[in-house]
Design a protein around this motif. Sequence first.
Motif, PDB file in Angstrom:
ATOM      1  N   ASP A   1      31.703  21.003  12.717  1.00 48.83           N
ATOM      2  CA  ASP A   1      32.676  20.568  12.012  1.00 48.83           C
ATOM      3  C   ASP A   1      31.706  20.187  10.606  1.00 48.83           C
ATOM      4  O   ASP A   1      30.515  20.924  10.668  1.00 48.83           O
ATOM      5  CB  ASP A   1      32.999  19.104  12.531  1.00 48.83           C
ATOM      6  N   HIS A   2      32.411  20.154   9.812  1.00 51.80           N
ATOM      7  CA  HIS A   2      32.094  19.924   8.450  1.00 51.80           C
ATOM      8  C   HIS A   2      29.730  19.366   8.572  1.00 51.80           C
ATOM      9  O   HIS A   2      29.482  19.811   7.854  1.00 51.80           O
ATOM     10  CB  HIS A   2      32.692  18.565   7.573  1.00 51.80           C
ATOM     11  N   ASP A   3      30.106  17.813   9.301  1.00 51.93           N
ATOM     12  CA  ASP A   3      28.398  17.997   9.539  1.00 51.93           C
ATOM     13  C   ASP A   3      27.401  18.993  10.537  1.00 51.93           C
ATOM     14  O   ASP A   3      26.323  18.716   9.777  1.00 51.93           O
ATOM     15  CB  ASP A   3      28.212  16.206  10.935  1.00 51.93           C
TER      16      ASP A   3
ATOM     17  N   ILE B   1      27.700  28.365   4.487  1.00 51.22           N
ATOM     18  CA  ILE B   1      28.122  27.935   5.447  1.00 51.22           C
ATOM     19  C   ILE B   1      29.616  27.635   5.360  1.00 51.22           C
ATOM     20  O   ILE B   1      30.549  26.771   4.672  1.00 51.22           O
ATOM     21  CB  ILE B   1      28.300  27.047   6.253  1.00 51.22           C
ATOM     22  N   HIS B   2      30.457  28.922   5.652  1.00 51.68           N
ATOM     23  CA  HIS B   2      32.052  29.226   5.291  1.00 51.68           C
ATOM     24  C   HIS B   2      32.823  29.098   6.840  1.00 51.68           C
ATOM     25  O   HIS B   2      32.806  29.731   7.610  1.00 51.68           O
ATOM     26  CB  HIS B   2      32.426  30.379   4.708  1.00 51.68           C
ATOM     27  N   ALA B   3      33.407  27.691   7.270  1.00 53.20           N
ATOM     28  CA  ALA B   3      34.434  28.231   8.188  1.00 53.20           C
ATOM     29  C   ALA B   3      35.714  26.717   7.628  1.00 53.20           C
ATOM     30  O   ALA B   3      35.943  26.054   6.681  1.00 53.20           O
ATOM     31  CB  ALA B   3      33.240  26.686   8.852  1.00 53.20           C
ATOM     32  N   TYR B   4      36.822  27.546   8.575  1.00 52.94           N
ATOM     33  CA  TYR B   4      37.898  26.631   8.176  1.00 52.94           C
ATOM     34  C   TYR B   4      38.575  26.960   6.392  1.00 52.94           C
ATOM     35  O   TYR B   4      39.860  26.199   6.130  1.00 52.94           O
ATOM     36  CB  TYR B   4      38.303  25.064   8.482  1.00 52.94           C
ATOM     37  N   GLY B   5      38.283  28.372   6.698  1.00 58.60           N
ATOM     38  CA  GLY B   5      39.189  28.964   5.097  1.00 58.60           C
ATOM     39  C   GLY B   5      38.476  28.006   3.452  1.00 58.60           C
ATOM     40  O   GLY B   5      39.036  28.132   3.335  1.00 58.60           O
ATOM     41  N   GLN B   6      37.535  27.267   4.095  1.00 60.33           N
ATOM     42  CA  GLN B   6      36.795  26.951   2.906  1.00 60.33           C
ATOM     43  C   GLN B   6      34.836  26.644   2.950  1.00 60.33           C
ATOM     44  O   GLN B   6      34.272  26.848   4.237  1.00 60.33           O
ATOM     45  CB  GLN B   6      37.203  25.099   2.583  1.00 60.33           C
ATOM     46  N   VAL B   7      34.126  27.123   1.935  1.00 64.48           N
ATOM     47  CA  VAL B   7      32.869  26.346   2.190  1.00 64.48           C
ATOM     48  C   VAL B   7      31.836  25.344   1.772  1.00 64.48           C
ATOM     49  O   VAL B   7      33.117  24.646   2.113  1.00 64.48           O
ATOM     50  CB  VAL B   7      31.866  27.417   0.428  1.00 64.48           C
ATOM     51  N   LEU B   8      31.934  24.960   3.191  1.00 62.08           N
ATOM     52  CA  LEU B   8      31.043  23.224   3.931  1.00 62.08           C
ATOM     53  C   LEU B   8      30.370  23.532   2.918  1.00 62.08           C
ATOM     54  O   LEU B   8      29.830  22.517   3.028  1.00 62.08           O
ATOM     55  CB  LEU B   8      31.918  23.717   5.178  1.00 62.08           C
TER      56      LEU B   8
ATOM     57  N   ILE C   1      35.576  31.157  13.843  1.00 58.26           N
ATOM     58  CA  ILE C   1      36.447  29.940  12.568  1.00 58.26           C
ATOM     59  C   ILE C   1      35.890  30.504  11.059  1.00 58.26           C
ATOM     60  O   ILE C   1      35.939  29.641  10.462  1.00 58.26           O
ATOM     61  CB  ILE C   1      35.971  28.356  13.308  1.00 58.26           C
ATOM     62  N   GLY C   2      34.432  31.549  10.921  1.00 59.04           N
ATOM     63  CA  GLY C   2      34.144  31.420  10.063  1.00 59.04           C
ATOM     64  C   GLY C   2      32.423  32.049   9.873  1.00 59.04           C
ATOM     65  O   GLY C   2      32.720  33.206  11.273  1.00 59.04           O
TER      66      GLY C   2
END
Length: 163
Positions: free
Chosen positions: A29-31, A55-62, A134-135
């Motif tokens: 997740d984001h954390d 770190i890119h996941a779920y279609g966005q840069v986190l 996922i990324g």
Amino acid sequence: MHQGAAMHPTASLQQLLQQESDLQLPRFDHDHAWQLGCLLRELALQQQASVVIEIHAYGQVLFSHAMAGTSQDNAHWLERKRNSVLRFGHSSLYLGEYHRSKGREFELQPHIDASRYCAHGGSFPLRLSSGGLIGAVTVSGLPQLVDHQLACQALASLLATLQ
């Protein structure tokens, strides 16, 4: 370090695939993205290395960080490596080694836009053990094998905390 995280400089395609299998996450997740990015930054600082990290996941840069001494060129390499992982589902190092084993260069394939994709080590797939890409975690600024190893070392450290 998690089994399969270390890689010998002459790793085979099978070893690279095993590494991808070994470094799958039970959850993300984001954390976790923040943790992974901070782990990468700390590892780079320990090595006195200047890198850009994403770190890119779920279609966005986190997570995104450019260390002192990096340039826009490093960011462009990072983007191309990440795009390759997201499109083909394997580490950017694996993609380069696979095409070299076939006697060809990844970036010269007719279906590859070399301004958007490259097969140089440093981007590694973020995949859940339950299945699914996922990324990608991506590092740029060092020789490709070192970028790859840095990403895998941080991912292995994160994985150890999630189990």
